[in-house]
Design an enzyme around this catalytic site. Structure first.
Site, short mmCIF file in Angstrom:
data_model
loop_
_atom_site.label_atom_id
_atom_site.label_comp_id
_atom_site.label_asym_id
_atom_site.label_seq_id
_atom_site.Cartn_x
_atom_site.Cartn_y
_atom_site.Cartn_z
N TYR A 115 0.78 -1.21 -0.10
CA TYR A 115 0.00 -0.08 0.09
C TYR A 115 0.76 1.34 -0.08
CZ TYR A 115 -4.27 -2.24 0.06
OH TYR A 115 -5.54 -3.27 -0.60
N ARG A 152 2.00 1.77 -3.54
CA ARG A 152 0.82 2.45 -4.39
C ARG A 152 0.69 3.89 -3.91
NH1 ARG A 152 -4.09 -1.66 -3.87
NH2 ARG A 152 -5.16 -0.34 -5.10
N ASN A 161 -12.20 3.66 -6.62
CA ASN A 161 -10.90 3.77 -6.58
C ASN A 161 -10.69 4.40 -5.27
OD1 ASN A 161 -11.00 3.40 -9.36
ND2 ASN A 161 -10.85 5.53 -10.04
N HIS A 186 -14.89 1.84 -1.94
CA HIS A 186 -14.02 0.78 -1.59
C HIS A 186 -12.96 1.40 -0.55
CE1 HIS A 186 -14.92 -2.06 -5.05
NE2 HIS A 186 -15.59 -2.12 -4.21
N CYS A 218 -7.24 1.74 13.50
CA CYS A 218 -6.87 0.63 14.22
C CYS A 218 -7.95 -0.40 14.32
CB CYS A 218 -6.66 1.18 15.72
SG CYS A 218 -6.69 -0.13 16.94
N CYS A 235 -3.68 1.72 21.68
CA CYS A 235 -4.27 0.66 22.29
C CYS A 235 -3.43 -0.45 22.06
CB CYS A 235 -5.96 0.32 21.98
SG CYS A 235 -6.03 -0.74 20.47
N SER A 266 -14.24 -2.46 -15.40
CA SER A 266 -14.40 -3.92 -15.86
C SER A 266 -15.77 -4.25 -15.25
CB SER A 266 -13.31 -4.79 -15.75
OG SER A 266 -13.13 -4.89 -14.08
N ASN A 275 -14.90 3.54 -22.34
CA ASN A 275 -14.07 2.39 -21.90
C ASN A 275 -12.96 2.42 -22.91
OD1 ASN A 275 -12.59 -0.15 -21.45
ND2 ASN A 275 -13.88 0.21 -19.87
N ALA A 280 -10.98 7.96 -21.37
CA ALA A 280 -11.89 8.81 -20.60
C ALA A 280 -11.42 10.04 -20.37
CB ALA A 280 -11.85 8.20 -19.18
C1 BV8 Z 1 -17.94 -8.63 -0.23
C2 BV8 Z 1 -10.05 -1.99 -2.49
C3 BV8 Z 1 -19.46 -9.31 1.38
C4 BV8 Z 1 -8.72 -2.25 -2.17
C5 BV8 Z 1 -11.22 -3.42 -3.87
C6 BV8 Z 1 -21.09 -11.86 -6.15
C7 BV8 Z 1 -20.50 -12.36 -7.55
C8 BV8 Z 1 -19.03 -12.70 -7.59
C9 BV8 Z 1 -18.00 -12.33 -6.60
C10 BV8 Z 1 -18.66 -11.95 -5.57
C11 BV8 Z 1 -20.03 -11.60 -5.37
N1 BV8 Z 1 -19.91 -10.85 -4.35
C12 BV8 Z 1 -18.94 -10.79 -3.52
C13 BV8 Z 1 -17.80 -11.53 -4.29
C14 BV8 Z 1 -16.42 -11.68 -4.06
C15 BV8 Z 1 -15.76 -10.27 -4.34
C16 BV8 Z 1 -15.88 -10.03 -5.98
O1 BV8 Z 1 -16.42 -9.17 -6.30
N2 BV8 Z 1 -14.79 -10.56 -6.49
C17 BV8 Z 1 -14.64 -10.43 -7.98
C18 BV8 Z 1 -13.28 -10.31 -8.31
C19 BV8 Z 1 -15.46 -11.71 -8.89
N3 BV8 Z 1 -16.26 -9.02 -3.79
C20 BV8 Z 1 -15.73 -8.72 -2.38
O2 BV8 Z 1 -15.02 -9.47 -1.94
C21 BV8 Z 1 -16.25 -7.59 -1.69
N4 BV8 Z 1 -16.97 -7.80 -0.38
O3 BV8 Z 1 -18.57 -9.24 -1.16
O4 BV8 Z 1 -18.04 -8.73 1.21
C22 BV8 Z 1 -19.03 -10.79 2.17
C23 BV8 Z 1 -18.62 -10.55 3.44
C24 BV8 Z 1 -18.40 -11.62 3.99
C25 BV8 Z 1 -18.11 -12.92 3.53
C26 BV8 Z 1 -18.74 -12.67 2.19
C27 BV8 Z 1 -19.09 -11.79 1.37
C28 BV8 Z 1 -15.08 -6.53 -1.45
C29 BV8 Z 1 -15.02 -5.96 -2.97
C30 BV8 Z 1 -13.86 -4.87 -2.67
C31 BV8 Z 1 -12.24 -5.08 -2.91
N5 BV8 Z 1 -11.32 -4.04 -2.84
N6 BV8 Z 1 -10.48 -2.36 -3.90
C32 BV8 Z 1 -7.57 -1.99 -3.11
O5 BV8 Z 1 -7.63 -1.40 -4.22
O6 BV8 Z 1 -6.57 -2.57 -2.58
S1 BV8 Z 1 -11.54 -4.06 -5.37
C33 BV8 Z 1 -10.58 -3.11 -6.57
O7 BV8 Z 1 -10.60 -3.90 -7.64
C34 BV8 Z 1 -11.24 -2.12 -7.05
O8 BV8 Z 1 -11.74 -1.12 -6.22
C35 BV8 Z 1 -11.91 -2.13 -8.13
O9 BV8 Z 1 -13.25 -2.37 -7.60
C36 BV8 Z 1 -11.59 -3.41 -8.68
C37 BV8 Z 1 -10.80 -3.35 -9.85
O10 BV8 Z 1 -11.83 -3.13 -10.95
P1 BV8 Z 1 -11.62 -1.69 -11.97
O11 BV8 Z 1 -11.62 -0.60 -11.07
O12 BV8 Z 1 -12.73 -1.89 -13.03
O13 BV8 Z 1 -10.13 -1.77 -12.44
P2 BV8 Z 1 -9.82 -2.94 -13.79
O14 BV8 Z 1 -8.38 -2.83 -13.94
O15 BV8 Z 1 -10.59 -4.39 -13.62
O16 BV8 Z 1 -10.41 -2.30 -15.14
C38 BV8 Z 1 -10.17 -1.11 -15.75
C39 BV8 Z 1 -11.18 -0.88 -16.70
O17 BV8 Z 1 -10.68 0.47 -17.30
C40 BV8 Z 1 -10.89 -1.78 -17.83
O18 BV8 Z 1 -12.11 -2.07 -18.39
C41 BV8 Z 1 -9.98 -0.88 -18.97
O19 BV8 Z 1 -10.47 -1.61 -20.30
C42 BV8 Z 1 -10.69 0.59 -18.60
N7 BV8 Z 1 -9.65 1.39 -19.17
C43 BV8 Z 1 -8.08 1.31 -18.80
N8 BV8 Z 1 -7.60 2.59 -19.34
C44 BV8 Z 1 -8.59 3.52 -19.73
C45 BV8 Z 1 -9.81 2.78 -19.39
N9 BV8 Z 1 -11.22 3.07 -19.85
C46 BV8 Z 1 -11.21 4.45 -20.16
N10 BV8 Z 1 -10.02 5.35 -20.22
C47 BV8 Z 1 -8.61 4.85 -20.16
N11 BV8 Z 1 -7.75 5.68 -20.33
ZN ZN Z 2 -6.77 1.13 18.89
#
Ligand code: BV8
Ligand code: ZN
Length: 243
Positions: free
Chosen positions: A67, A70, A102, A119, A127, A149, A188, A212, A230
């Protein structure tokens, strides 16, 4: 010059409530790597190893190194024309909300007022034991920073398997149910429950526009897709609205 068909232009010009739903792609032109793209960070690192609570407990040093790496890139970056166009468009519509996945804080740095962070935000920390917040640069000279703590301090971001911040999600859902125009920018749209916000807007009759560089999971469900950067398309749309 951006070509916009009459119908889409009509929907844009008549819109009152607008949402910009954004992902890593909106920050790509600021030099911040996306997750799944060609040089996406998930291609090199496994989210399960880093972006989840158990990984943090097992090796907090490793997760913090990642982190802080990043955060360094984000601090050396600036908002780009896409972020500024979105902030600027707050003046062109009755109300505008930004719903972002983001954690890079760039929408706020570009001047957007109404930002919902699904997110979390890398500029905040808390903490894991008493939830006290430490929203400033932490000192790592004595290793992983600890709370008064004794609890470990973690970044205020949502890890996989963790619930999203209720207030941010509820406000985003509410805005999606009342908006006329919904832009899906640089995502995505494969991470849930964030992606449900898109279908909520669709269900409640919003006109969906995708921006996109390529087709995505949701290209078949939107009303209009603009394929390109974008940082080029959003300023062009803003110019058309202005004139
Ligand atoms: C949860 C923070 C409840 C941290 C992030 C239902 C179905 C399937 C799976 C699940 C479901 N429900 C839950 C899940 C599991 C999971 C999930 O979704 N998994 C996925 C991978 C299948 N979800 C979770 O775990 C969530 N929590 O469900 O809790 C729970 C609780 C207890 C027990 C059970 C369940 C929490 C999810 C949040 C995770 N944290 N980020 C960090 O950043 O370090 S997610 C992180 O990845 C980002 O925040 C973002 O959400 C994701 C990345 O996606 P994008 O931002 O879209 O980026 P990506 O690279 O994929 O795409 C970029 C796009 O831009 C592309 O399309 C590209 O073509 C385009 N692009 C590129 N350049 C340009 C452009 N477009 C325009 N202009 C440009 N120049
Ligand atoms: Zn504390």
């Amino acid at each position: 010059m951006l070509e916009i068909d009459k119908h889409t232009l009509g929907k844009i010009k008549s819109a009152k409530s607008v949402i910009f739903f954004t992902g890593a792609g909106v920050s790509a032109e600021s030099g911040i790597p996306t997750f799944r793209g060609k040089d996406g960070i998930w291609n090199k690192l496994n989210p399960e190893e880093l972006a989840n609570f158990n990984a943090f407990i097992k090796n907090p040093q490793l997760v913090w190194e990642w982190y802080n790496h990043r955060k360094k890139i984000i601090h050396e970056s600036k908002p780009n024309a896409a972020h500024y166009a979105i902030a600027e468009m707050e003046k062109l519509f009755d109300n505008v909300s930004v719903v972002t996945q983001n954690i890079d804080n760039l929408h706020k740095r570009a001047g957007s007022k109404n930002v919902f962070e699904l997110h979390g935000n890398i500029e905040r920390n808390y903490c894991i034991k008493c939830k006290t917040h430490y929203d400033f640069e932490l000192d790592f000279s004595l290793g992983v920073p600890k709370c008064k703590c004794g609890g470990l301090i973690r970044p205020d971001v949502v890890w996989f398997g963790e619930f999203l911040p209720k207030d941010q999600y509820a406000a985003s859902e509410k805005a999606a149910r009342h908006c006329n125009l919904f832009f899906v920018v640089g995502t995505s749209a494969v991470v849930y429950p964030a992606a449900y916000i898109i279908s909520t807007a669709k269900e409640y009759g919003a006109f969906l526009i995708e921006i996109n560089i390529e087709e995505t999971e949701i290209s078949s469900m939107v009303d209009k897709s603009f394929f390109g950067k974008a940082g080029e398309i959003l300023p062009a749309i803003m110019e058309i609205i202005r004139n």
